[in-house]
Design a protein around this motif. Structure first.
Motif: not given
Length: 202
Positions: A135-139, A167-172, A185-186, A188-193
């Motif tokens: 998620a890019g937390a605390r870099p 993780v999307t497959d697991q969630a489904a 919690g997003g 996919a977006r967190k990984l991309r950003d």
């Protein structure tokens, strides 16, 4: 803080964990688990924590095994399934029962929203390390040169696409597990950003 100053534990369990991770993970996921260990070591240094080096390494290397097809459990959360793989591996390495329970706990707790370091030092470090890598937390808590050195040694490759798909497959299939929370919690977006996606020597 340099990679040359960090030593991989030289134990049967550590060697087996690397072998299993290498065998079953894609190159992207293998780099992810190795970066997660290095981020955890880095956070331990800057936060002045003293984890069990072997326990942290084995937990980090095996924390995502539950998302690979060979270890995907049809009912358990992927972190729980991966924790059971770690129990089996460390039993073979001669760990006592209490220590085998600990590696399962560390792996499960890496997916908690937060882990108190006073409660579980290794679980806390793996939780914040994976939060950085996914998620890019605390870099900025880790030195820039260290982040660049780690990313040059273990590039991100296709982690964003691969982890999102897994993780999307697991969630489904298992909507009551933490995978659903990550997707909602997003992730996919967190990984991309994630700022690590754009951090290289170039």
């Amino acid at each position: 803080m340099r990679l040359s100053e960090i030593t991989v534990p030289d134990t049967a369990a550590a060697r087996a964990a690397l072998q299993i991770a290498t065998t079953y993970h894609t190159p992207s996921l293998l780099n992810h688990v190795q970066r997660s260990w290095l981020w955890a070591v880095g956070f331990a240094q800057v936060r002045q924590l003293e984890p069990d080096p072997e326990l942290l390494y084995v937990g980090a290397l095996l924390h995502d095994l539950g998302i690979v097809p060979e270890f995907d459990n049809h009912t358990l959360a992927y972190e729980d399934a991966g924790g059971h793989v770690a129990i089996a591996l460390t039993a073979g390495a001669g760990w006592p029962a209490e220590r085998r329970v600990r590696v399962h706990e560390v792996i499960v707790r890496h997916n908690w929203p937060e882990v108190d370091p006073a409660f579980d030092t290794e679980g806390h470090l793996l939780e914040i390390a994976t939060a950085l890598d996914i998620a890019g937390a605390r870099p900025d808590e880790l030195p820039l040169d260290f982040r660049r050195e780690v990313l040059n040694r273990y590039p991100r490759r296709e982690l964003a696409a691969e982890f999102t798909a897994c993780v999307t497959d697991q969630a489904a299939r298992k909507p009551d597990t933490s995978a659903r929370r990550l997707v909602d919690g997003g992730v996919a977006r967190k990984l991309r950003d994630n700022p690590l996606e754009r951090l290289t020597d170039s």
